[in-house]
Design an enzyme around this catalytic site. Structure first.
Site, PDB file in Angstrom:
ATOM      1  N   TYR A   1      -4.460   4.030   6.547  1.00 34.53           N
ATOM      2  CA  TYR A   1      -4.942   3.105   7.596  1.00 34.53           C
ATOM      3  C   TYR A   1      -6.212   3.654   8.234  1.00 34.53           C
ATOM      4  O   TYR A   1      -7.126   2.906   8.571  1.00 34.53           O
ATOM      5  CB  TYR A   1      -3.882   2.897   8.676  1.00 34.53           C
ATOM      6  CG  TYR A   1      -2.651   2.166   8.199  1.00 34.53           C
ATOM      7  CD1 TYR A   1      -2.720   0.826   7.834  1.00 34.53           C
ATOM      8  CD2 TYR A   1      -1.423   2.797   8.122  1.00 34.53           C
ATOM      9  CE1 TYR A   1      -1.588   0.151   7.398  1.00 34.53           C
ATOM     10  CE2 TYR A   1      -0.285   2.131   7.689  1.00 34.53           C
ATOM     11  CZ  TYR A   1      -0.378   0.809   7.313  1.00 34.53           C
ATOM     12  OH  TYR A   1       0.734   0.140   6.876  1.00 34.53           O
TER      13      TYR A   1
ATOM     14  N   LYS B   6       0.850  -1.191   0.000  1.00 32.91           N
ATOM     15  CA  LYS B   6       0.000   0.000   0.000  1.00 32.91           C
ATOM     16  C   LYS B   6       0.887   1.243   0.000  1.00 32.91           C
ATOM     17  O   LYS B   6       2.020   1.126   0.477  1.00 32.91           O
ATOM     18  CB  LYS B   6      -0.950   0.043   1.188  1.00 32.91           C
ATOM     19  CG  LYS B   6      -0.366  -0.234   2.571  1.00 32.91           C
ATOM     20  CD  LYS B   6       0.778   0.493   3.129  1.00 32.91           C
ATOM     21  CE  LYS B   6       0.764   1.951   3.387  1.00 32.91           C
ATOM     22  NZ  LYS B   6       2.006   2.474   3.984  1.00 32.91           N
TER      23      LYS B   6
END
Ligand code: NDP
Length: 416
Positions: free
Chosen positions: A260, A172
């Site tokens: 996140y 990511k």
């Protein structure tokens, strides 16, 4: 003296066979191996099968975790980029993996690769650099390529890996732009190979449990999620140097760790945002933030009316927290996204409860999930489309911050 002994010691060289049916010879425990060798022998007369060999110790104990599948059936992984995250977290996690094994390394630093390879049993002929990377196509030991490079290089190496006929597991954020993500997804489809984005929190036991409890209604209808991810960006740390360069990082704290917070809001609500609003704050004259943002506060509104108040920061001491507030209670994950030792606390009318979960490597879990998806030809839990959606939403958050107004999103996460 038994039939098997010569001069009082076991005779393993003599070929002795049991003839007839009433040989009356019992092989005791410990002689199983000898017994089976005899049973295969030739010689005149009918050969009687010996009883099955007896175990020499206790059987396999009750297993607390699943044993790995046989090495020959595990998928072979090549890790691209031997940086801080790859060397500290990912390579050691192969030791806990069931269905993935490390077989190749790709690095721009040959000396480093040669130092690391023998520690993990990677053979020298399976070391590549960025020029020789495409030759991985000729390596049948490699099934999956794991891209752990600076964000702006994810798309290029994903596409090259697909062209080499490999499946891709990508760190990511998936890439820097929406167009890059779309190219990666298309390349995977054209190659008939799978793509998964490494969203480890969706495999972390406390986060998984939090999602389960919210879905089962333990805190009632979910109305508010808050999540903060922050740390100090350190210009002396080589891993943070490319993070200050927009052409390599794509963005600042939002892309790196705000993702996140955004993921938490999405996986806890189980919904997709209909509107976002973002604000950026950069300390004037801080050389770290000439190209990328420092702090971001952003709000995300969901179709049910749930809202998320989220943040990311490169200039506050470490925070990795997620909270969910419902009509009947709340839960707190603090820490929520550490590599280990996260904590989940639940507050309901029954009181406060700390939910203990068994520690389990989230890295091994996500890698094994992908290997198993490939083996079973199933769509992985966090495919390219999941990564693309986050990039779309984060782009909208940046735009909202630029324009100073909320931005509406359609069902795909695109601007309305
Ligand atoms: P590092 O800088 O420590 O590692 C990146 C590696 O990429 C380098 O060591 C280098 O490896 C290689 N590389 C190739 N080209 C370049 C370049 N131009 N500049 C710098 N490095 C280059 O970064 P991290 O390990 O912290 O991050 C790598 C990726 O992993 C990022 O996408 C990040 O978002 C992600 N990450 C994910 C985490 C998670 O929890 N899921 C946690 C941390 C990072 P070599 O010398 O071998 O060529």
């Amino acid at each position: 003296m038994t039939l098997f002994e010569k001069d009082g010691s076991p005779d393993l060289s003599r070929r002795v066979f049991l003839r007839g049916t009433g040989g009356g010879l019992m092989l005791g425990s410990g002689l199983g191996l000898i017994g089976s060798a005899f049973a295969q022998g030739g010689g005149g007369g009918p050969v009687r099968e010996l009883p099955p060999s007896q175990p020499t110790g206790p059987p396999i104990p009750e297993m607390e975790r699943e044993m790995p599948i046989e090495p020959g059936r595990r998928l072979g992984w090549a890790v691209v980029g031997l940086g801080k995250f790859a060397l500290n977290q990912i390579l050691p996690s192969f030791g806990e993996s069931r269905s993935s094994k490390l077989v190749a390394l790709v690095s721009g630093n040959r000396q480093k690769a040669e130092q690391v390879a023998p520690r993990y049993g990677v053979e020298t002929h399976n070391l590549y650099d960025y020029q020789s990377f495409d030759r991985i196509a000729d390596n049948p030991e490699v099934d999956v390529v794991y891209v752990i490079l600076p964000n702006a290089l994810h798309a290029e190496y994903t596409v090259r890996a697909f062209k080499a006929g490999k499946h891709v597991f990508c760190e990511k954020p998936m890439a820097v732009t929406v167009e890059e993500c779309e190219t990666m997804i298309r390349a995977g489809r054209e190659a008939g190979r799978k793509l998964m984005v490494a969203y480890r929190a969706q495999f972390e036991p406390h986060n998984v449990e939090a999602i389960r409890r919210v879905r089962e209604g333990e805190i009632g209808a979910l109305h508010l999620v808050t999540s903060d991810h922050g740390r100090i960006l350190d210009p002396k740390d080589p891993a943070d140097q490319w993070r200050m360069v927009k052409s390599l990082a794509g963005g600042g704290s939002l892309y790196d760790i705000g993702i996140y917070s955004l993921q938490a809001a999405r996986y806890l609500t189980g919904e997709e945002p209909v509107e976002v609003f973002g604000q950026i704050v950069n300390k004037k004259d801080d050389p770290r933030f000439r190209e990328v943002e420092d702090r971001m506060a952003f709000q995300v509104r969901f179709p049910s009316g749930a809202i998320a108040n989220l943040s990311s920061s490169y200039s506050t001491s470490s925070v990795k927290r997620i909270q969910a507030f419902g009509e009947k209670g709340s839960l707190i994950l603090d820490a929520a996204t550490e590599y280990e030792s996260n904590k989940l606390t639940l507050r309901t009318e029954k009181g406060r409860q700390e939910v203990k979960m068994k520690e389990q490597s989230q890295f091994a879990a996500e890698m094994d999930h992908f290997s198993q998806s490939v083996i079973d030809n199933r769509e992985p839990k966090t495919p390219g489309e999941e990564g693309l959606r986050d990039i779309r939403i984060m782009q909208a958050i940046y735009r909202s911050a630029q324009e100073g107004k909320p931005i509406a999103l359609d069902a795909t996460g695109s601007l309305r």
